[in-house]
Design a protein around this motif. Structure first.
Motif, mmCIF file in Angstrom:
data_model
loop_
_atom_site.group_PDB
_atom_site.id
_atom_site.type_symbol
_atom_site.label_atom_id
_atom_site.label_comp_id
_atom_site.label_asym_id
_atom_site.label_seq_id
_atom_site.Cartn_x
_atom_site.Cartn_y
_atom_site.Cartn_z
ATOM 1 N N HIS A 74 16.792 52.817 -18.915
ATOM 2 C CA HIS A 74 15.401 52.507 -19.254
ATOM 3 C C HIS A 74 15.266 52.100 -20.710
ATOM 4 O O HIS A 74 14.343 51.387 -21.071
ATOM 5 N N LEU A 75 16.204 52.575 -21.535
ATOM 6 C CA LEU A 75 16.051 52.367 -22.973
ATOM 7 C C LEU A 75 16.203 50.901 -23.356
ATOM 8 O O LEU A 75 15.705 50.477 -24.389
ATOM 9 N N ASN A 76 16.914 50.109 -22.534
ATOM 10 C CA ASN A 76 16.967 48.679 -22.844
ATOM 11 C C ASN A 76 16.321 47.843 -21.741
ATOM 12 O O ASN A 76 16.577 46.668 -21.616
ATOM 13 N N GLY A 77 15.497 48.488 -20.949
ATOM 14 C CA GLY A 77 14.675 47.744 -20.002
ATOM 15 C C GLY A 77 15.390 47.255 -18.763
ATOM 16 O O GLY A 77 14.871 46.404 -18.053
ATOM 17 N N LEU A 78 16.583 47.768 -18.475
ATOM 18 C CA LEU A 78 17.260 47.334 -17.249
ATOM 19 C C LEU A 78 16.561 47.913 -16.038
ATOM 20 O O LEU A 78 16.493 47.288 -14.990
ATOM 21 N N LEU A 79 16.046 49.108 -16.170
ATOM 22 C CA LEU A 79 15.258 49.705 -15.096
ATOM 23 C C LEU A 79 13.817 49.792 -15.577
ATOM 24 O O LEU A 79 13.567 50.056 -16.741
ATOM 25 N N LYS A 80 12.904 49.577 -14.638
ATOM 26 C CA LYS A 80 11.492 49.697 -15.001
ATOM 27 C C LYS A 80 11.013 51.087 -14.604
ATOM 28 O O LYS A 80 11.289 51.543 -13.497
ATOM 29 N N PRO A 81 10.306 51.758 -15.498
ATOM 30 C CA PRO A 81 9.847 53.107 -15.176
ATOM 31 C C PRO A 81 8.890 53.095 -13.986
ATOM 32 O O PRO A 81 8.112 52.149 -13.835
ATOM 33 N N THR A 82 8.993 54.116 -13.139
ATOM 34 C CA THR A 82 8.007 54.276 -12.081
ATOM 35 C C THR A 82 6.681 54.664 -12.720
ATOM 36 O O THR A 82 5.620 54.192 -12.327
ATOM 37 N N SER A 83 6.753 55.529 -13.728
ATOM 38 C CA SER A 83 5.594 55.774 -14.574
ATOM 39 C C SER A 83 6.096 56.175 -15.950
ATOM 40 O O SER A 83 7.251 56.541 -16.116
ATOM 41 N N GLY A 84 5.203 56.079 -16.930
ATOM 42 C CA GLY A 84 5.601 56.373 -18.304
ATOM 43 C C GLY A 84 6.037 55.113 -19.012
ATOM 44 O O GLY A 84 6.037 54.031 -18.416
ATOM 45 N N ARG A 85 6.374 55.228 -20.324
ATOM 46 C CA ARG A 85 6.815 54.030 -21.032
ATOM 47 C C ARG A 85 7.869 54.333 -22.086
ATOM 48 O O ARG A 85 8.071 55.478 -22.475
ATOM 49 N N VAL A 86 8.521 53.253 -22.494
ATOM 50 C CA VAL A 86 9.565 53.356 -23.504
ATOM 51 C C VAL A 86 9.140 52.492 -24.687
ATOM 52 O O VAL A 86 8.804 51.323 -24.510
ATOM 53 N N LEU A 87 9.122 53.084 -25.889
ATOM 54 C CA LEU A 87 8.723 52.332 -27.069
ATOM 55 C C LEU A 87 9.927 52.096 -27.954
ATOM 56 O O LEU A 87 10.693 53.017 -28.236
ATOM 57 N N TYR A 88 10.115 50.827 -28.362
ATOM 58 C CA TYR A 88 11.154 50.515 -29.341
ATOM 59 C C TYR A 88 10.453 50.175 -30.641
ATOM 60 O O TYR A 88 9.663 49.238 -30.681
ATOM 61 N N LYS A 89 10.705 50.913 -31.676
ATOM 62 C CA LYS A 89 10.016 50.772 -32.956
ATOM 63 C C LYS A 89 8.506 50.730 -32.753
ATOM 64 O O LYS A 89 7.803 49.884 -33.305
ATOM 65 N N GLY A 90 8.016 51.612 -31.898
ATOM 66 C CA GLY A 90 6.574 51.743 -31.718
ATOM 67 C C GLY A 90 5.939 50.760 -30.756
ATOM 68 O O GLY A 90 4.739 50.806 -30.529
ATOM 69 N N GLU A 91 6.762 49.849 -30.165
ATOM 70 C CA GLU A 91 6.163 48.880 -29.248
ATOM 71 C C GLU A 91 6.761 49.015 -27.851
ATOM 72 O O GLU A 91 7.978 49.181 -27.705
ATOM 73 N N ASP A 92 5.899 48.922 -26.863
ATOM 74 C CA ASP A 92 6.335 49.044 -25.475
ATOM 75 C C ASP A 92 7.308 47.919 -25.137
ATOM 76 O O ASP A 92 6.994 46.750 -25.318
ATOM 77 N N ILE A 93 8.500 48.275 -24.643
ATOM 78 C CA ILE A 93 9.489 47.224 -24.381
ATOM 79 C C ILE A 93 9.131 46.410 -23.144
ATOM 80 O O ILE A 93 9.659 45.339 -22.918
#
Lengths: 267, 288
Positions: B54-73
């Motif tokens: 999830h950290l590099n966007g290969l999988l999309k979260p079912t819910s929730g989000r991942v922020l890279y330097k404060g921005e949603d990837i």
């Protein structure tokens, strides 16, 4: 994503349909197809539809997964429906440009679409409710008489079970390599057709390499366990016909007989 | 300072709506500050591999989000693709992804996808090969004919060549002999020191992470079970064992000595620390 492909996928369960012997189900599928192609009248189509509905109900297979399986074939279904609609001679209802739609055409089209859909659904029921291993075992036993005329039945069945066994493995592998290349910025989804074909190279090369490696390993593993073909091989799970199988076979034959009788009388 | 990666309420469910439905990770909240060397531990199936994808966007979260330097990837397709170059992910058995005709071109695959100039690509390939100790003589060889350890180094170089700000390695030492493990790990440490990048090392070997990582995160059944520095984590030996994890041998020895009534600290986790602790015990014994 790739994992979502239904490719003769098996949905485990414990219904009557699941518990039937794979041989019974194979024979019944053939009987069902024969009946389907004999059916000509509204009544016989009605009976066939009812049979399919009852079988789906008994197997508790989600209707959604059946429609999902039909999806890739929508084009063929519609095309054959259209051809029947436009090229069947008869009393015209509508005429436009060079086409005539006749009452007979509508009937033929509806029947054709129903027939294809039932054909697919019937075979889906077989693969949805029977594990691939059980299926190949059943096929091997049913084809046993062919050994008399030197058909390598066991080898064919073994090849098939190996192929079936490796479909999920290869899909998983494809998924993994795809992710790994995507992590290095490979793009499989956008671009011109030639670009996309080129983009497949980083996927296909490792996939082939690993497929050959796996084949090699499997061959070694089989040899280490002294695999030498069919001769005097025993099975852990021996297939056994139960009363319920005979009952199902009798019902199936009755269905076929009934449909034949109906079509002989032109109903 | 904004953390380089922030994860909020991340949940991922595989094959939702089928009988094969499986919750891989559930409600994960995590902040990873820039430059940290992080160890991610967990039993097979604990959800750690799902998490890192999830950290590099290969999988999309079912819910929730991942922020890279404060921005949603996941804010746009471009952003997701961009983040793949920033967050370099080395998969398990990365040597299975090699495909090019030569070692050089395989390492250059990532930078080439970044649309860099020829000169820039060349510089990065040489730099990355240097980090993992692949000599230039090998550049024109086919990667498929090299040994397992070398293949893995080349695959790791392929990711390093993108100069990621965050380097994630999934079991980078699996299936290698002790000297191979040691050299791969020291390559990683070198990259961490030289580039100041954030490193996330996924493993189930406690020995490795204990001495390298500044912070350890233990995954259990798709959740973060423990999040602490190594010095604190191994005193919770029972808890770790119940999750099917090993503790470092040095910690095991220290705990056994404590059981025997010796006043030794339970937070020992390297051979060096154990040696010092035992020596100081002896010093004290002499005083009496």
């Amino acid at each position: 994503m790739l994992k979502d492909i239904t490719l003769g996928q098996y949905f485990p369960g414990n219904t009557i349909v699941h518990r039937l012997d794979p041989r019974t189900k194979l024979i019944l599928t053939v009987v069902f197809i024969a009946a389907l192609f004999t059916a000509k009248s509204y009544i016989s189509y009605g009976i066939m539809l009812l049979t399919v509905a009852v079988c789906i109900g008994l197997s508790r297979i989600n209707l959604k997964s059946i429609f999902k399986g039909l999806k890739p074939l929508v084009f063929i279904i519609i095309l054959s429906g259209l051809l029947n609609l436009l090229y069947t001679q008869g009393k015209p209802i509508v005429e436009f440009w060079i086409f005539t739609i006749s009452w007979e055409g509508v009937r033929a089209a509806v029947f054709m679409i129903l027939r294809i859909m039932m054909l697919i659904t019937g075979t889906f029921l077989l693969t949805y409710t029977t594990s691939p291993i059980a299926l190949t075992d059943g096929m091997e036993i049913l084809m046993n008489p062919l050994k008399k005329i030197k058909v390598p039945v066991h080898e064919l069945a073994m090849m098939m079970s190996i192929a079936l066994r490796f479909i999920p493995t290869l899909i998983e592998e494809t998924d993994k390599i795809m992710s790994a290349q995507k992590a290095r910025g490979a793009d499989f989804e956008t671009g011109k057709l030639t670009d996309r074909a080129k983009a497949l190279l980083p996927l296909l090369v490792p996939l082939f390499v690993s497929a050959f490696r796996r084949a090699d390993e499997l061959a070694t593993a089989m040899e280490c366990r002294c695999y030498h073909g069919d001769e005097s091989r025993t099975r852990m799970k021996t297939l056994k016909m139960e009363n319920i199988d005979f009952a199902a076979l009798v019902l199936g034959i009755m269905l076929l007989a009934g449909i034949i009788v109906l079509s002989v009388f032109g109903l | 300072m904004t953390p380089i990666i922030k994860v909020e309420g991340l949940t991922h469910v595989y094959s939702e709506g089928t009988p094969f439905k499986k919750v891989a990770i559930e409600q994960i909240d995590l902040e990873i500050p820039e430059g940290q060397f992080l160890g991610l531990i967990g039993h097979t199936g604990s959800g750690k591999s799902t998490f890192i994808q999830h950290l590099n966007g290969l999988l999309k979260p079912t819910s929730g989000r991942v922020l890279y330097k404060g921005e949603d990837i996941a804010r746009s397709k471009e952003a997701t693709r961009d983040v793949r170059f920033k967050v370099g992910l080395v998969f398990q058995y990365p040597e299975h992804q090699l495909f090019e005709e030569t070692v050089y071109r395989d390492i250059a695959f990532g930078p080439k996808n970044m649309k860099l100039s020829e000169a820039e690509i060349d510089e990065r390939v040489r730099e990355a090969a240097g980090f993992v100790g692949v000599p230039e003589e090998l550049f024109q060889r086919s990667p498929l004919e090299l040994s397992g350890g070398q293949k893995r180094r080349i695959a790791i170089a392929g990711v390093l060549a993108m100069r990621p700000d965050v380097l994630i390695l999934d079991e980078p030492t699996a299936g290698l002999d002790p000297s191979g493990r040691e050299s791969i790990l020291s390559n990683v440490v070198n990259y961490h020191k030289a580039s100041g990048a954030t490193v996330i090392l996924v493993t189930h070997s406690m020995e490795d992470v204990a001495r390298l990582a500044q912070r350890l995160i233990v995954f259990h059944n798709g959740r973060v079970a423990i999040d602490a520095p190594p010095s604190q984590i191994f005193s919770r030996a029972e808890e770790l064992r119940s999750m099917g994890l090993e503790i470092p041998k040095s910690t095991a020895i220290a705990l056994r000595l404590r059981e025997l009534g010796l006043p030794i600290s339970p937070s020992v986790y390297t051979v060096e620390q154990l040696k010092n602790a035992i020596l100081s015990l002896r010093e004290e014994a002499k005083k009496c």
